[in-house]
Design an enzyme around this catalytic site. Structure first.
Site, PDB file in Angstrom:
ATOM      1  N   GLU A 130      42.157   4.936  14.163  1.00 34.78           N
ATOM      2  CA  GLU A 130      40.887   4.301  14.316  1.00 34.78           C
ATOM      3  C   GLU A 130      40.004   4.890  15.388  1.00 34.78           C
ATOM      4  O   GLU A 130      40.433   4.543  16.648  1.00 34.78           O
ATOM      5  CB  GLU A 130      40.961   2.738  14.689  1.00 34.78           C
ATOM      6  CG  GLU A 130      41.708   2.071  13.456  1.00 34.78           C
ATOM      7  CD  GLU A 130      40.742   1.430  12.274  1.00 34.78           C
ATOM      8  OE1 GLU A 130      39.466   1.298  12.809  1.00 34.78           O
ATOM      9  OE2 GLU A 130      40.934   1.473  11.366  1.00 34.78           O
ATOM     10  N   GLY A 153      41.405   4.970  19.347  1.00 32.42           N
ATOM     11  CA  GLY A 153      40.840   5.835  20.295  1.00 32.42           C
ATOM     12  C   GLY A 153      39.894   6.856  20.005  1.00 32.42           C
ATOM     13  O   GLY A 153      39.189   6.710  19.040  1.00 32.42           O
ATOM     14  N   GLY A 158      43.482  11.413  18.915  1.00 32.53           N
ATOM     15  CA  GLY A 158      43.723  11.227  17.415  1.00 32.53           C
ATOM     16  C   GLY A 158      44.479  12.307  17.030  1.00 32.53           C
ATOM     17  O   GLY A 158      45.670  12.149  16.385  1.00 32.53           O
ATOM     18  N   CYS A 200      32.962   0.648  19.529  1.00 29.31           N
ATOM     19  CA  CYS A 200      33.298   1.737  18.845  1.00 29.31           C
ATOM     20  C   CYS A 200      32.102   1.770  17.531  1.00 29.31           C
ATOM     21  O   CYS A 200      31.960   2.522  17.025  1.00 29.31           O
ATOM     22  CB  CYS A 200      34.530   1.844  18.036  1.00 29.31           C
ATOM     23  SG  CYS A 200      35.169   0.404  17.423  1.00 29.31           S
TER      24      CYS A 200
END
Lengths: 468, 488
Positions: free
Chosen positions: A209, A187, A192, A243
């Site tokens: 990640e 996310g 995070g 991403c």
């Protein structure tokens, strides 16, 4: 806490040892394979409903890449699970020294909405292969896929050891109050931080990640036609909601001029003259995200695209020229089908630009001169690096996939997934005999004993005693 | 606060200059450390003696020997550790370069502990330097002589901007932790471990936490009890019990409890003589606070041996407690002292259940002649590391990763594992700008035909062996030509 009961149940199942035998793990992985086969159509439909994901893309990322990871795990599981014997020192020659791969226990996987099957399934494969019990928390933003996962996964996996929890921010916060033995989060960096802070309360190890702005440096010496196609493909895949998408381009003024018609041509080749009619272009996932991305359009000079439709959450494949570092499009990860081009004077300037910002998930560099590509690689830092293409490094399961700094910590894919979800336990199994050899280490201490110990333990430089 | 900011900023600027990247520089720094350890050996031993009452031989074998070993290993292996590792490619990437490139993380923080004050700062430092990082070293203020020595010595031998030493207590460490680092390695207790991780979370900094716990030691009925007790006595009472991987407590069958006690007593006499207090080889508790804490754990317990204490010198005699109850205070926290509780269990099943009902320990020990039993205990429990039929020794094998799990920590180091802990393994894929033909498979507009080709190239099948691979390779060449023709 509404989830404490569930976590305790899974922990009890974990302690029973059910997930340890290889046969069990293989059976669960094979069940996941059947899920991908039997529910393929439902997956394509759900992701199409959530973000207009083109079926080709959905098949590629949500089915095919997942199947690859499954087969990789099934092909290699017995090898991965084996005790890894290590080099021994002289003193320990008669002993057994190995690294045992222990499961952690109860693992939590929190996945995002942009590749909603892939981004929970691939970590799940690693967690199951490593012998853990797992709670999956898919994103509530991809509503249709969330519902599919919640309703269907329990028909395939052992419900004693695997569970799906649905909900939004509040539910996730309460879930995170429980103790897990590992947390895998995909996310944004801000969430995070929240996840890692929650994990710290229980000393739970994490893999995060995250994301960032992935720079794409295009050198003057290159095949402009090929560069434009590869960059356009990577940028507009999933309507930019990737991403590892190239977030912005860095190039010279001349290259910007050359790239523009090539990009325009690539977009027409891919999506036709009216991209809105193409079945191969996705949509933005939600209204909030649509408005955020649309606001970034007021950056630089609109060169290609720019059309939007709020009802459809459609944004045309867009290229912005002469974008400045202070523009809105350069303040946050774009996560949309907009490609800003920032002009720089030289490769050195591009490298300085990249190094003055947070370390991204991936750095892209395009040049027909391999020395240029290597220079960018050597003088920057990022999760991964891909020369002369975009996205493709993700398809190679032998490469670790993860970030650094603000773009994350930890890695997975292939064997790295298995290693992520295993505790590497150093084991030394000695014999009860030969007690005399232990003599030098016991008190009362004497210089002679010390001499013996030094001789036995000291690792000598290469060229002298290699037995040690 | 400003001082901390400056120190870290200077280290970061030094790192950004790129001078610690070349292997030659790193090896030069490691060799300088090696010279430091050899030239200043006497000073190092004197500092450890002042902090822990540890005799020279003991300090040398526990702290200096290991450090010299790690230095020699790193200097020797660095070129191979730092080399890019090519990886297995798939059909689509067959003509590309794919490899993993180990890179430094940036500025690393190492927070040391007081019980092995030199090695617990040096071993992580060696790995961090080898991996090409700048390192801020924060030794424990409780072992104040060694902390001061490290602060004095490192600037004399190493690059001062890249490897600064910060001294101080809780307040200085708290300030330091507000700064941004690229990795933090902390050795200490779980309570502070949580604080370190929470501080790291603000900057998304990865951490390695080397914590502690109660390392259980199961003695099976079927074993050479005399040998087992000798080894256990060595590991338990070294450094006066102040070892993170000391066997914290014993689990054994009631029928052998007194045999265990007698054997440990005999070994203690052999090691330290009749009057332990006068033995040169027996250490002291590090300070009054811990001294009082450990005495408190003995209250109300059945003392089978030892129990004598002297506050003035922080001396606590090697002590054995028997018939200890699982709910007693001595079983609630890591003892970290020369007190060895024995708890009785009726079977190995009970021992396994007992161990699993508690936090995962840093180390686990099991003694038995029955190899199958040892294998079973390992398989049915979890711990940072294990030594079977001995204690402590897995620490000394640098090819084994050393670290905890659960409450006893996360991450690991020693040998190559230190290098990997302090490196970022960057995935690199370098493709050709030519050969655009095969790429057209993936571009829109999509079609079933394209999809079928993509499946052919990418889908991993069950292993068919090398013949299958050769056929596939041949087919892919044919396919590439065909695609170029049909989709160009």
């Amino acid at each position: 806490n509404p989830y404490t009961g569930l976590v305790s149940c899974l922990r009890a199942a974990w302690l029973s040892g059910k997930t340890r035998p290889m046969e069990y793990r293989v059976a669960q992985l094979e069940a996941l394979g059947r899920f991908l086969e039997e529910k393929q159509q439902d997956i394509l439909e759900a992701t199409a409903a959530d973000m207009g994901k083109p079926s080709f893309e959905a098949y590629f990322t949500e089915i095919l890449l997942c199947k690859n990871e499954l087969n990789s795990a099934l092909n290699n599981l017995s090898h991965w699970m084996k005790d890894e014997h290590v080099d021994k020192s002289l003193v320990l020659q008669l002993d057994s020294a190995f690294i045992r791969k222990d499961p952690y226990g109860v693992v939590l996987i929190i996945s995002p909405w942009n590749y909603p099957i892939h981004l929970f399934l691939v970590p799940l494969i690693g967690a199951i292969a490593a012998g853990n019990c797992v709670i999956i928390k898919p994103s509530e933003i991809a509503k249709n896929t969330e519902r599919l996962i919640a309703e269907v996964l329990s028909c395939y996996l052992d419900n004693d050891c695997f569970a799906v929890v649905t909900g939004g921010v509040q539910e996730t916060t309460r879930l995170l109050e429980n103790k897990f033995d590992y947390i895998f989060f995909t996310g944004t960096p801000s969430v995070g931080r929240v996840v890692m802070t929650a994990a710290a309360r229980h000393l739970t190890p994490v893999t995060l990640e995250l994301g960032g702005k992935n720079p794409c440096y295009v050198h003057d010496r290159c095949d402009v036609h090929n560069v434009a196609r590869r960059v356009a493909w990577g940028r507009f895949f999933n309507a930019g909601q990737t991403c590892v998408a190239p977030d912005y381009v860095l190039c010279s003024l001349e290259m910007q001029e050359k790239l523009m018609p090539a990009l325009r041509q690539a977009i027409v080749d891919f999506f036709g003259s009216n991209p809105r009619d193409s079945p191969d272009l996705g949509r933005i996932v939600g209204e909030k995200q649509f408005r955020r991305v649309r606001a970034l359009l007021g950056s630089g000079r609109l060169a290609i695209g720019g059309q939007t439709d709020e009802q459809e959450r459609y944004i045309a494949p867009t290229v912005l020229a002469d974008v400045l570092p202070s523009d809105p499009a350069m303040q946050e990860e774009i996560f949309g089908p907009i490609l800003p081009i920032v002009v720089v004077g030289s490769m050195d300037e591009a490298i300085d630009f990249i190094n003055s910002r947070e370390r991204p998930l991936v750095i892209y560099a395009f040049s027909s001169d391999s020395k240029v590509v290597n220079q960018v690689l050597e003088r920057t830092s990022s999760g991964s690096f891909c020369g002369n293409d975009t996205l493709m490094h993700v398809t190679l399961t032998s490469l670790p996939f993860g970030g650094i700094g603000n773009s994350g910590l930890g890695k997975y894919h292939g064997k790295f997934s298995f290693d992520t979800f295993s505790h590497q336990r150093g084991c030394l199994h000695r014999s009860m005999g030969l007690e005399a050899l232990n003599g030098p280490r016991y008190p009362p201490y004497t210089p002679q004993k010390l001499g013996l110990l030094t001789a036995a333990f000291e690792i000598k430089r290469k060229g002298t005693c290699t037995l040690l | 606060m400003e001082r901390m900011q400056q120190v870290v900023a200077r280290a970061r600027a030094a790192f950004s200059s790129g001078r610690c990247r070349p292997l030659e520089f790193r090896i030069q720094q490691l060799k300088a450390l090696e010279r430091m350890v050899k030239e200043k050996e006497k000073d190092i031993l004197a500092a450890i003696k002042a902090d822990l009452h540890k005799c020279g031989h003991n300090a040398y074998s526990h702290e200096i020997l290991g450090v010299l070993g790690e230095l020699a290993l790193a200097i020797d292996k660095l070129p191979s550790w730092a080399a890019p590792q090519p990886v297995k490619k798939n059909l689509l990437t067959m003509r590309d370069e794919a490899y993993i490139y180990p890179e430094p993380l940036g500025v690393v923080l190492i927070i040391g502990a007081w019980n092995y004050p030199f090695v617990l700062v040096m071993q992580p430092l060696i790995g961090a330097i080898a991996a090409g990082n700048a390192v801020v070293v924060k030794p424990s203020e409780i072992s104040e002589h060694t902390a001061q020595l490290v602060a004095d010595l490192l600037p004399q031998y190493l690059d001062r901007e890249l490897y600064p030493v910060v001294t101080g207590g809780v307040s200085e460490t708290t300030q330091l932790l507000t700064q941004r680092f690229d990795h933090i390695l902390y050795t200490g207790n779980s309570t502070v471990g949580k604080i370190v991780m929470a501080a790291a979370a603000k900057h998304l900094t990865p951490v390695t936490l080397e914590l502690g716990g109660k390392s259980p030691c199961y003695i099976d009925k079927d074993c050479d009890v005399a040998v087992a007790c000798r080894r256990i006595t060595w590991g338990k009472y070294m450094n006066c019990g102040q070892t993170c991987i000391a066997p914290d407590y014993i689990l054994c069958h009631p029928s052998i409890q007194s045999e265990v006690v007698e054997n440990i007593k005999a070994t203690l006499r052999e090691f330290y003589g009749e009057d332990v207090k006068s033995s040169q080889d027996y250490e002291r508790i590090v300070n009054k606070r811990h001294f009082k804490r450990i005495l408190g754990l003995m209250e109300g317990q059945k003392i089978a041996h030892g129990g004598e204490a002297d506050e003035a010198s922080c001396f606590i005699a090697p002590t054995i407690l028997t018939d200890v109850s699982p709910d007693s205070k001595v079983m609630e926290e890591e003892i970290f002292g020369p007190v060895l509780p024995i708890l009785t269990v009726r079977s190995v099943d009970e021992a396994i259940e007992f161990i699993n009902s508690r936090e995962k320990p840093l180390a686990l020990y099991v003694f038995s002649n029955n190899k199958k039993l040892i294998k079973r205990v390992i398989s049915e429990t979890s711990s940072g590391g294990v030594t079977g039929n001995d204690v402590i020794m897995h620490f000394f094998l640098s090819s084994l990763p050393f670290g905890g799990v659960g409450n006893s920590g996360m991450g690991s180091y020693h040998g190559k594992h230190s290098f990997e802990t302090f490196s970022h393994r960057r995935a690199c894929l370098i493709k050709d700008l030519k050969l655009e033909g095969t790429n057209s498979l993936r571009y829109p507009p999509s079609s079933q035909k394209k999809l079928d080709w993509v499946k052919f190239f990418l889908l991993k099948r069950f292993n068919k062996g090398w013949i299958g691979l050769a056929v596939l390779a041949l087919l892919s060449v044919v396919a590439a030509v065909t695609i170029k023709v049909s989709f160009a």
